[in-house]
Design a protein around this motif. Sequence first.
Motif, PDB file in Angstrom:
ATOM      1  N   GLU A 224       0.833  -1.204   0.000  1.00  0.00           N
ATOM      2  CA  GLU A 224       0.000   0.000   0.000  1.00  0.00           C
ATOM      3  C   GLU A 224       0.872   1.259   0.000  1.00  0.00           C
ATOM      4  N   ILE A 225       1.928   1.228   0.789  1.00  0.00           N
ATOM      5  CA  ILE A 225       2.863   2.365   0.817  1.00  0.00           C
ATOM      6  C   ILE A 225       3.502   2.533  -0.560  1.00  0.00           C
ATOM      7  N   ALA A 328      -1.228   4.649   4.626  1.00  0.00           N
ATOM      8  CA  ALA A 328      -0.080   4.444   3.743  1.00  0.00           C
ATOM      9  C   ALA A 328       0.354   5.748   3.094  1.00  0.00           C
TER      10      ALA A 328
END
Length: 378
Positions: A224-225, A328
Amino acid sequence: MNVNGTGMMGMIKILQILPALGSGGIEKLILQWESQIKQNDMTYVFAVYAKGGVAYDKLIDKGYHIYEIKQVKSVGIRQYLKQIRTIIREEKIDIVHSNAGTLTWLAMLAAKKENVSVRILHAHTNQYNMPQNKYVRKTLTCMARCLNSRYSTLRLACSGEAGKYCFGKHPYTLLKNGIELEKFKYSKTDRDNIRNQFGFTNDQFVIGFIGRLAEQKNPIFALEIYKELQKEKNTAMLIVGEGPMEMQMKEWSRENGLSNVYFVGRKEDIPRWYNAMDVFLFPSLYEGLGIVAIEAQVTGLPVYISEFVPEDVMLTDLVHEISLQKPAAFWAKQILQDNNKLVERKSKTSALRESGYDKKETVAQMMAIYKKEFYGTK
């Protein structure tokens, strides 16, 4: 119960109990100790819950006895104790050193019943596999701490967090997980070689993730990051490791339109892969220590950890802690802001040596502990 290998005579015999002999942090530690064990007139016997793995194969090749034992949940307490006691009698064990999980105190009890005078319990986690109900979990944790302390003669911990979690207010000794610091020095040559292998450009921002692809490591959040970072920069992601969540991660990557995500599997030459990265993600849900976060620092790599990674890893200004309560997008924004401030990359070998993480020192400490405990009981 199976046995492999050939025995050693005339040495102090130490039974090492651990979940497996794969390629994780505990196994790396075991191999470090093993490299010096026979020079110190000692030898190991191993008991594991699962056969196979990188460390398993190396130790079998060296002739060590490795017993496969059943977990308590599958055979019950009485049979579990019988397994350990049988190994102790057959191998004439002098010291029992347990690195196993929640019910590791049972190994200490078995050793006590066999009159083993040195019973070492080693904490490597700050989270046992416990029921979700918080009251049941609290009760079982308190019981485990008391029993751990009651049946062991020496308690070791790889970090303050692991020690507090496994032993509570009972005393323990901190024994750091050593690193072969020289192997992790930053290498521009290794960086260029790996980046060229994947066709990365000089300005491509490479995100790194190294570890078991399992829930504990929070790998989906790492993706997600990366998704957020990909919106802002020319990026790539190197994922080094294997585990039960690998297929889920690949599916998530496809479904979310991620590009330049490379699953490279398990690697023996880990230092080279840190060199190729520009930032290292370590958003774990829990950790006893997190040796990869320390290794990354040696190579001069910025590291982003969650609040559940012990503060013991915060050894240089390269480590940044961000709460998992933050989305994120927040992590990505912080990473990009910090990246703009980065100067020339340099190894942090001296800082890590001063902090006590030199493998030579930590192995010597473990050998000294074995001798002191064994001869001190005679």
